[in-house]
Design a protein around this motif. Structure first.
Motif, PDB file in Angstrom:
ATOM      1  N   ILE A 151       0.866  -1.175   0.000  1.00 53.34           N
ATOM      2  CA  ILE A 151       0.000   0.000   0.000  1.00 53.34           C
ATOM      3  C   ILE A 151       0.904   1.227   0.000  1.00 53.34           C
ATOM      4  CG2 ILE A 151      -1.765   1.291   1.267  1.00 53.34           C
ATOM      5  CD1 ILE A 151      -2.666  -1.419   2.449  1.00 53.34           C
ATOM      6  N   SER A 152       0.767   2.059  -1.032  1.00 53.74           N
ATOM      7  CA  SER A 152       1.582   3.273  -1.178  1.00 53.74           C
ATOM      8  C   SER A 152       3.080   2.956  -1.109  1.00 53.74           C
ATOM      9  CB  SER A 152       1.223   4.308  -0.115  1.00 53.74           C
ATOM     10  OG  SER A 152      -0.130   4.661  -0.188  1.00 53.74           O
ATOM     11  N   GLY A 153       3.484   1.886  -1.727  1.00 53.20           N
ATOM     12  CA  GLY A 153       4.895   1.519  -1.772  1.00 53.20           C
ATOM     13  C   GLY A 153       5.428   0.867  -0.515  1.00 53.20           C
ATOM     14  N   LYS A 154       4.566   0.639   0.477  1.00 50.66           N
ATOM     15  CA  LYS A 154       4.979   0.072   1.766  1.00 50.66           C
ATOM     16  C   LYS A 154       4.258  -1.246   1.986  1.00 50.66           C
ATOM     17  CE  LYS A 154       2.923   1.506   5.623  1.00 50.66           C
ATOM     18  NZ  LYS A 154       2.511   2.325   6.758  1.00 50.66           N
ATOM     19  N   ALA A 155       5.021  -2.257   2.442  1.00 44.18           N
ATOM     20  CA  ALA A 155       4.416  -3.571   2.702  1.00 44.18           C
ATOM     21  C   ALA A 155       4.971  -4.150   3.989  1.00 44.18           C
ATOM     22  CB  ALA A 155       4.683  -4.516   1.549  1.00 44.18           C
ATOM     23  N   GLN A 156       4.103  -4.806   4.740  1.00 47.01           N
ATOM     24  CA  GLN A 156       4.549  -5.481   5.955  1.00 47.01           C
ATOM     25  C   GLN A 156       5.376  -6.703   5.570  1.00 47.01           C
ATOM     26  OE1 GLN A 156       1.461  -6.551   8.719  1.00 47.01           O
ATOM     27  NE2 GLN A 156       2.855  -7.705  10.016  1.00 47.01           N
ATOM     28  N   VAL A 157       6.496  -6.882   6.262  1.00 44.74           N
ATOM     29  CA  VAL A 157       7.331  -8.060   6.048  1.00 44.74           C
ATOM     30  C   VAL A 157       6.720  -9.204   6.858  1.00 44.74           C
ATOM     31  CG1 VAL A 157       9.623  -9.060   6.353  1.00 44.74           C
ATOM     32  CG2 VAL A 157       9.396  -6.647   5.703  1.00 44.74           C
ATOM     33  N   VAL A 158       6.274 -10.240   6.160  1.00 47.02           N
ATOM     34  CA  VAL A 158       5.654 -11.377   6.844  1.00 47.02           C
ATOM     35  C   VAL A 158       6.583 -12.584   6.897  1.00 47.02           C
ATOM     36  CG1 VAL A 158       3.288 -10.632   6.421  1.00 47.02           C
ATOM     37  CG2 VAL A 158       4.420 -12.093   4.749  1.00 47.02           C
ATOM     38  N   GLY A 159       7.698 -12.497   6.179  1.00 49.27           N
ATOM     39  CA  GLY A 159       8.694 -13.558   6.219  1.00 49.27           C
ATOM     40  C   GLY A 159      10.040 -13.025   5.788  1.00 49.27           C
ATOM     41  N   LEU A 160      11.084 -13.525   6.432  1.00 50.41           N
ATOM     42  CA  LEU A 160      12.448 -13.082   6.152  1.00 50.41           C
ATOM     43  C   LEU A 160      13.308 -14.333   6.007  1.00 50.41           C
ATOM     44  CD1 LEU A 160      13.919 -10.032   6.928  1.00 50.41           C
ATOM     45  CD2 LEU A 160      15.031 -11.657   8.414  1.00 50.41           C
ATOM     46  N   PHE A 161      13.999 -14.465   4.886  1.00 50.04           N
ATOM     47  CA  PHE A 161      14.727 -15.697   4.584  1.00 50.04           C
ATOM     48  C   PHE A 161      16.178 -15.384   4.223  1.00 50.04           C
ATOM     49  CE2 PHE A 161      10.291 -16.154   3.574  1.00 50.04           C
ATOM     50  CZ  PHE A 161       9.943 -17.345   4.184  1.00 50.04           C
ATOM     51  N   TYR A 162      17.087 -15.851   5.063  1.00 46.88           N
ATOM     52  CA  TYR A 162      18.510 -15.719   4.759  1.00 46.88           C
ATOM     53  C   TYR A 162      18.948 -16.841   3.813  1.00 46.88           C
ATOM     54  CZ  TYR A 162      18.712 -12.251   8.456  1.00 46.88           C
ATOM     55  OH  TYR A 162      18.508 -11.131   9.209  1.00 46.88           O
ATOM     56  N   ASP A 163      18.289 -17.981   3.939  1.00 46.11           N
ATOM     57  CA  ASP A 163      18.550 -19.118   3.055  1.00 46.11           C
ATOM     58  C   ASP A 163      17.547 -19.039   1.901  1.00 46.11           C
ATOM     59  OD1 ASP A 163      18.820 -21.540   1.773  1.00 46.11           O
ATOM     60  OD2 ASP A 163      18.690 -22.754   3.597  1.00 46.11           O
ATOM     61  N   HIS A 164      18.033 -18.647   0.716  1.00 39.83           N
ATOM     62  CA  HIS A 164      17.135 -18.452  -0.427  1.00 39.83           C
ATOM     63  C   HIS A 164      16.387 -19.716  -0.801  1.00 39.83           C
ATOM     64  CE1 HIS A 164      18.975 -14.507  -2.119  1.00 39.83           C
ATOM     65  NE2 HIS A 164      18.973 -14.503  -0.805  1.00 39.83           N
ATOM     66  N   SER A 165      16.967 -20.868  -0.521  1.00 36.04           N
ATOM     67  CA  SER A 165      16.303 -22.117  -0.885  1.00 36.04           C
ATOM     68  C   SER A 165      15.049 -22.370  -0.051  1.00 36.04           C
ATOM     69  CB  SER A 165      17.271 -23.298  -0.744  1.00 36.04           C
ATOM     70  OG  SER A 165      17.591 -23.512   0.618  1.00 36.04           O
ATOM     71  N   MET A 166      14.941 -21.706   1.085  1.00 37.02           N
ATOM     72  CA  MET A 166      13.773 -21.867   1.954  1.00 37.02           C
ATOM     73  C   MET A 166      12.654 -20.875   1.630  1.00 37.02           C
ATOM     74  SD  MET A 166      14.660 -24.385   3.875  1.00 37.02           S
ATOM     75  CE  MET A 166      13.498 -24.362   5.207  1.00 37.02           C
ATOM     76  N   ALA A 167      12.951 -19.877   0.819  1.00 33.90           N
ATOM     77  CA  ALA A 167      11.985 -18.816   0.529  1.00 33.90           C
ATOM     78  C   ALA A 167      10.965 -19.273  -0.505  1.00 33.90           C
ATOM     79  CB  ALA A 167      12.710 -17.581   0.019  1.00 33.90           C
ATOM     80  N   PRO A 168       9.709 -18.872  -0.345  1.00 28.73           N
ATOM     81  CA  PRO A 168       8.707 -19.189  -1.375  1.00 28.73           C
ATOM     82  C   PRO A 168       9.012 -18.418  -2.667  1.00 28.73           C
ATOM     83  CG  PRO A 168       7.750 -17.819   0.366  1.00 28.73           C
ATOM     84  CD  PRO A 168       9.141 -18.133   0.781  1.00 28.73           C
ATOM     85  N   GLU A 169       8.420 -18.839  -3.751  1.00 24.25           N
ATOM     86  CA  GLU A 169       8.693 -18.237  -5.060  1.00 24.25           C
ATOM     87  C   GLU A 169       8.313 -16.760  -5.131  1.00 24.25           C
ATOM     88  OE1 GLU A 169       7.260 -20.403  -8.428  1.00 24.25           O
ATOM     89  OE2 GLU A 169       8.024 -22.307  -7.652  1.00 24.25           O
ATOM     90  N   ASN A 170       7.313 -16.355  -4.362  1.00 21.29           N
ATOM     91  CA  ASN A 170       6.865 -14.963  -4.439  1.00 21.29           C
ATOM     92  C   ASN A 170       7.650 -14.024  -3.513  1.00 21.29           C
ATOM     93  OD1 ASN A 170       5.699 -16.157  -2.179  1.00 21.29           O
ATOM     94  ND2 ASN A 170       3.809 -14.975  -2.335  1.00 21.29           N
ATOM     95  N   ALA A 171       8.695 -14.523  -2.846  1.00 22.35           N
ATOM     96  CA  ALA A 171       9.540 -13.673  -2.014  1.00 22.35           C
ATOM     97  C   ALA A 171      10.439 -12.838  -2.921  1.00 22.35           C
ATOM     98  CB  ALA A 171      10.381 -14.516  -1.056  1.00 22.35           C
ATOM     99  N   ILE A 172      10.718 -11.617  -2.488  1.00 22.34           N
ATOM    100  CA  ILE A 172      11.565 -10.738  -3.294  1.00 22.34           C
ATOM    101  C   ILE A 172      12.991 -10.756  -2.753  1.00 22.34           C
ATOM    102  CG2 ILE A 172       9.628  -9.247  -3.928  1.00 22.34           C
ATOM    103  CD1 ILE A 172      10.854  -7.150  -1.968  1.00 22.34           C
ATOM    104  N   ASP A 173      13.940 -10.579  -3.662  1.00 22.06           N
ATOM    105  CA  ASP A 173      15.356 -10.569  -3.293  1.00 22.06           C
ATOM    106  C   ASP A 173      15.760  -9.136  -2.970  1.00 22.06           C
ATOM    107  OD1 ASP A 173      17.820 -11.659  -2.839  1.00 22.06           O
ATOM    108  OD2 ASP A 173      18.414 -11.710  -4.951  1.00 22.06           O
ATOM    109  N   VAL A 174      16.337  -8.930  -1.792  1.00 22.58           N
ATOM    110  CA  VAL A 174      16.806  -7.604  -1.378  1.00 22.58           C
ATOM    111  C   VAL A 174      18.240  -7.725  -0.887  1.00 22.58           C
ATOM    112  CG1 VAL A 174      14.528  -6.677  -0.793  1.00 22.58           C
ATOM    113  CG2 VAL A 174      15.831  -7.900   0.937  1.00 22.58           C
TER     114      VAL A 174
END
Length: 102
Positions: A9-32
């Motif tokens: 919303i207005s360029g801001k989104a709540q972080v609902v998951g944080l993944f240091y291991d990319h292999s554990m992240a779902p496909e819709n997670a963004i890389d930062v």
């Protein structure tokens, strides 16, 4: 690091998951690219909520009210009782002065 975000919303989104291991992240997670996640402030009666701003590429916290613990509720009630006791004492003193004719 990858972030799983809630609704943007207005360029801001709540972080609902944080993944240091990319292999554990779902496909819709963004890389930062962040060296570390900022530490939240410890604010009384507030919970920190981590957000990601896609316009500034920044992580930040907003603080929301949380439910009070039983101890906090009790402390609030004790303070209210003490305040009411003081009002009653003040009224009693004024009434005593009136009755005494002062």
């Amino acid at each position: 690091m990858k972030l799983l975000l809630g609704e943007v919303i207005s360029g801001k989104a709540q972080v609902v998951g944080l993944f240091y291991d990319h292999s554990m992240a779902p496909e819709n997670a963004i890389d930062v690219d962040f060296a570390e996640v900022p530490e939240p402030q410890l604010l009384s009666r507030k919970n920190p909520v981590l957000y990601y701003d896609s316009q500034t590429n920044a992580l930040f916290y907003e603080y929301i009210n949380r439910d009070l613990t039983v101890e906090e509720q009790l402390a609030d009630l004790q303070l209210k009782i003490a305040e009411k006791d003081q009002v009653i004492n003040d009224i009693s003193m004024v009434l005593s002065d009136i009755i005494a004719g002062n």
